[in-house]
Each structure stands twice: as structure tokens, then as C-alpha cells.
Design an enzyme around this catalytic site. Sequence first.
Site, PDB file in Angstrom:
ATOM      1  N   ALA A  80      28.640  32.944   5.115  1.00  0.00           N
ATOM      2  CA  ALA A  80      29.791  33.866   5.151  1.00  0.00           C
ATOM      3  C   ALA A  80      29.655  34.865   6.298  1.00  0.00           C
ATOM      4  CB  ALA A  80      29.901  34.620   3.827  1.00  0.00           C
TER       5      ALA A  80
ATOM      6  N   CYS B 203      20.330  38.459  14.016  1.00  0.00           N
ATOM      7  CA  CYS B 203      20.960  39.323  15.015  1.00  0.00           C
ATOM      8  C   CYS B 203      20.089  40.545  15.176  1.00  0.00           C
ATOM      9  CB  CYS B 203      22.396  39.661  14.635  1.00  0.00           C
ATOM     10  SG  CYS B 203      22.574  40.376  13.030  1.00  0.00           S
TER      11      CYS B 203
HETATM   12  N1  SAM Z   1      26.448  32.786   9.463  1.00  0.00           N
HETATM   13  C1  SAM Z   1      27.441  33.812   9.254  1.00  0.00           C
HETATM   14  C2  SAM Z   1      28.469  33.717  10.360  1.00  0.00           C
HETATM   15  O1  SAM Z   1      28.176  33.206  11.430  1.00  0.00           O
HETATM   16  O2  SAM Z   1      29.625  34.134  10.117  1.00  0.00           O
HETATM   17  C3  SAM Z   1      26.798  35.189   9.147  1.00  0.00           C
HETATM   18  C4  SAM Z   1      25.711  35.232   8.136  1.00  0.00           C
HETATM   19  S1  SAM Z   1      24.985  36.789   7.880  1.00  0.00           S
HETATM   20  C5  SAM Z   1      24.037  37.020   9.287  1.00  0.00           C
HETATM   21  C6  SAM Z   1      23.789  36.447   6.663  1.00  0.00           C
HETATM   22  C7  SAM Z   1      24.316  35.975   5.334  1.00  0.00           C
HETATM   23  O3  SAM Z   1      23.195  35.789   4.452  1.00  0.00           O
HETATM   24  C8  SAM Z   1      25.227  36.946   4.631  1.00  0.00           C
HETATM   25  O4  SAM Z   1      26.437  36.320   4.322  1.00  0.00           O
HETATM   26  C9  SAM Z   1      24.492  37.338   3.358  1.00  0.00           C
HETATM   27  O5  SAM Z   1      25.341  37.514   2.245  1.00  0.00           O
HETATM   28  C10 SAM Z   1      23.568  36.173   3.138  1.00  0.00           C
HETATM   29  N2  SAM Z   1      22.357  36.510   2.348  1.00  0.00           N
HETATM   30  C11 SAM Z   1      21.947  37.739   1.929  1.00  0.00           C
HETATM   31  N3  SAM Z   1      20.827  37.621   1.202  1.00  0.00           N
HETATM   32  C12 SAM Z   1      20.512  36.322   1.148  1.00  0.00           C
HETATM   33  C13 SAM Z   1      19.483  35.571   0.529  1.00  0.00           C
HETATM   34  N4  SAM Z   1      18.518  36.182  -0.177  1.00  0.00           N
HETATM   35  N5  SAM Z   1      19.507  34.236   0.648  1.00  0.00           N
HETATM   36  C14 SAM Z   1      20.461  33.626   1.374  1.00  0.00           C
HETATM   37  N6  SAM Z   1      21.454  34.292   1.987  1.00  0.00           N
HETATM   38  C15 SAM Z   1      21.493  35.606   1.883  1.00  0.00           C
END
Ligand code: SAM
Length: 461
Positions: free
Chosen positions: A113, A232
Site C-alpha cells: 500500500a 526510503c
Molecule cells: N510499496 C508501497 C508503494 O510503493 O506504494 C509503499 C510501502 S511503505 C514503504 C511500507 C508498507 O509496509 C506500508 O504500507 C506499511 O503499512 C507496511 N507495513 C508496516 N508494518 C509492516 C509489517 N510489520 N510487515 C509488513 N508490512 C508492514
Amino acid sequence: MIQLPSDFIQQMVSLIGETEFQKFQDAIQTERITSIRTNENKVTGNVNNATPVPWCKNGFYLNDRPVFTMDPLFHAGCYYAQEASSMFVEQAVRQHWDSMEENEPLILDLCAAPGGKSTHLVSLLNGRGWLVCNEVMKSRIGILNENITKWGASNVTVTNNDPKDFGQLNGLFDLILIDAPCSGEGMFRKDDKAIEDWSLDNVQLCCERQRRIVADVFPALKEGGLLLYSTCTYNEEEDEKNVHWIEENLGAEILEIKTKDDWNITTQGAGYHFYPHKTQGEGFFLAVLKKTTEESTTKIKTPKQISLASKDISTICTKWLTNQDVKILQEGDKLTAIPNQWLDTQLFLKQKLRIVHYALPIGIVKGKDIIPDEALALSWILKQDQFTKVDCTWEQAIQFLKKENIILENISKGIVLFCYKNIPLGFGKNLGNRCNNLYPSEWHIRMNADKDKHTEIIDFH
Ligand code: SAM
């Protein structure tokens, strides 16, 4: 002026040196840069007032930041507003595509997301293979699903699972992208909250969480499969040290991505850094690894019962599609079109994961009628000439996207397809005296229509 935490300043100075740090600090005080990636399955035209992003075929920097909400083509999934550095994922995939044995690869985007990299990956697949995009946070699933649906690919499944749920799917995926949750140093120009939340302790917490996430999902990657690991952020704990940790503890080989000198990307061997004082974009880090450890392979069993739609319903639905090699499933009143070759895999995944959306939701059975789904209107495989089209002016398009009812004159009763510049926006049901708007309520535009704020981003001339 952006105030940076002193520990962060120290960390950056030791990473890039005093002189570079001054340039970095100056760069993050400047205006953020706006970039988009176009959807070549919907539009092939140029982009107005833009310059190309060198590492991404369909990536463009815009000279100004438009009000995207006022552009109907934004809602139609003709482009995605995405930070330019992140588009570097394309180089990793294109350059290492051949090392994936499968011609029809199965890909997992684990932390997906709101969907920037998922929409990019599925465009790179260009109709081949299948993408599973997953998001663990329930609150972020809606936006992921919306962006995926608008993009229009039907070889996608959206899931809402914890990374460890994928551990049971041994050796299933040819490529896994982990765009890990991180301390967000690369977002400091865009996001004050990222600065507020930053601390050395948080960097350490993120690093440990990232290792847990990678270890949990690693069994799901095939031997010889590719792992794309990105953040990032700039610090070594979450970037290089984690990449070396994966290499040594999970068993993987670090691969090179060829770059051009004028892209100004920095590497010390384990991955590629984007710094805002060197490239136009925010901070980003990407590494590619190839799994070298042996992995067992999950056997996909054909389910005993498949809930196929009746022949009559299937005939109607397949007529709406350019791809006829599909099965139409009916679960309750919900109809889904799914390519024959992926049927077993998808039904198998349905037993193992929490599926939010898969393949192409085609419509709902309502009495003797089928009410077509919004996903069909936005799909790459919609056969547009099967529906009565309404060519909207900008005003009508915004009215439609605001989910207002529209009066149509001289248009036959029944289902109609609203289009703007020949690009579908969604369906309506014309009753004669008015037309019921079938646009999803949760997506409708809430902003007041203001034509002065409309910029033609895509150039059709
Ligand atoms: N890939 C996305 C994009 O390009 O639009 C952005 C992703 S963002 C950097 C990281 C994502 O990891 C977030 O949506 C967050 O909700 C999720 N996240 C948070 N904690 C997590 C966990 N413990 N395991 C997996 N995903 C997690």
C-alpha cells in the site's frame, strides 16, 4: 527551514562527509518534485510540460504540481503520481528479468500500500504472469485496492496478510519485492512527521522489524528467485547491513544493477542510494538479491469444486472481454473472470490467504440482470464496443466522478459506459428520465469542481 535531529546530522556526516551533507541539507529545503508514471495500457501519448525520468520508460517529472483530483484521467488510472527515485525498481526488474526461469512469473509485492510499486510491477509484467500485492495494515487495504483497480490489470490479487502467512507457501514466488516500512529519512522533505518520529532507537527498531519481515517471507521465494529489498532511508543499519545480513544468514547473492553516470546514483556494492542533492527525487535505497539456498516447492492442488457461473451468464460476461481464455466464477451474486491458466493457483491462494480482490471482478447478478463492476470499466481487457458509450465533457466527467446523477438525452435505456477522451471512467444505468451513477461511493470526489484548477497532463495530440 527544516530542522534536522542532531543524531541524524551526525549519522549523515559520517555517511557522506561534511561537504556532501551541506548539499544534502540545502536540497531538502527546496520544493518537492512532482513526478508521474503513465499507464501505457491506457494511454500512449506524451505528457505536457514534463521531462522524462531517465531510469523509467513511462516516468515523467512535471514542471508544476497540478491538482490531480481535477483531472478525470487521474481517476481513470491513466497515470500514477509516484516519487521518481522509486521508479528505479524498473531497472532491477528489466535487467534481471532473464534470470527468472519462468516466462509467466508469479510475483509478490509484500508491503504494497498504497500501490505505487505494485502498479509499476504489473505494468512491467505487461499481461504476463501474476502479481500478488499484499498489505498487512487493514486501514491501508482500501487505497491499495482502489489504485490497483484503477490501474486496470486483471492479473493481480490483493491480500491482507501478515508476512509470516506467506512462509507456508514454500518456493512459490519467482520474485518478491519488500518495500520495507522504515525510519523514512528519505521523506524528510515531504513529511514533517517522519522528522518528528526519527531517532536512533527507531532506526534500530526498524532494522530488527525489517529482518523479521524478510526472514518470515523468505521461504516463499524460489531457489534462484529474486528478492528486491528497498527502503526510503539512508542509514546503513536498515540498508547495507540488512542486505549483508540477508546474504549471510538467509542465503542470497547480491546482484548488480547497471546505472549510467549521469543518473548520479551512489553505491558501495550492496545496493543503490538516491540522494536528493544528487538526483531529482526523494531518498531511496534498492538492492537485488538472488536466493541461493535450496527450497521445497509448494504443490498447487486443483480444488475439487469450482463455482462456475451458468453458461448463459458466462457467455454474456466473456463477450465483454478482449481475452476469451477465461472462466467466469460465481460466488454468491459476485462474478469474477479469471484466466484459465491461473485458475488453480488463484483458488489455491484463496484457501491460504485473506484475499481482498482477485483477477477481474466483472459484475453482480441482480435478478435477470448483471450489473457490471467498476473494475470492468477500468480494465485493460474491457471490450468497450459492447456498451453504449457516453462521451463526457470535463464538466460531465467530474459530475460522474462526484457520483451525481446525470441526465442523458437521446441515449438508449440500460447500462452505459461513461468515458472521457475515450477512456472509461465507469458505468451508469440509464432509466430514461435519469441515469443511476454506478461509480463506487467510497471513491467519489469530494472537492468542488473548479475548471481553473484542471491541467491537461496527458497530451493526446
Ligand atoms: N510499496 C508501497 C508503494 O510503493 O506504494 C509503499 C510501502 S511503505 C514503504 C511500507 C508498507 O509496509 C506500508 O504500507 C506499511 O503499512 C507496511 N507495513 C508496516 N508494518 C509492516 C509489517 N510489520 N510487515 C509488513 N508490512 C508492514
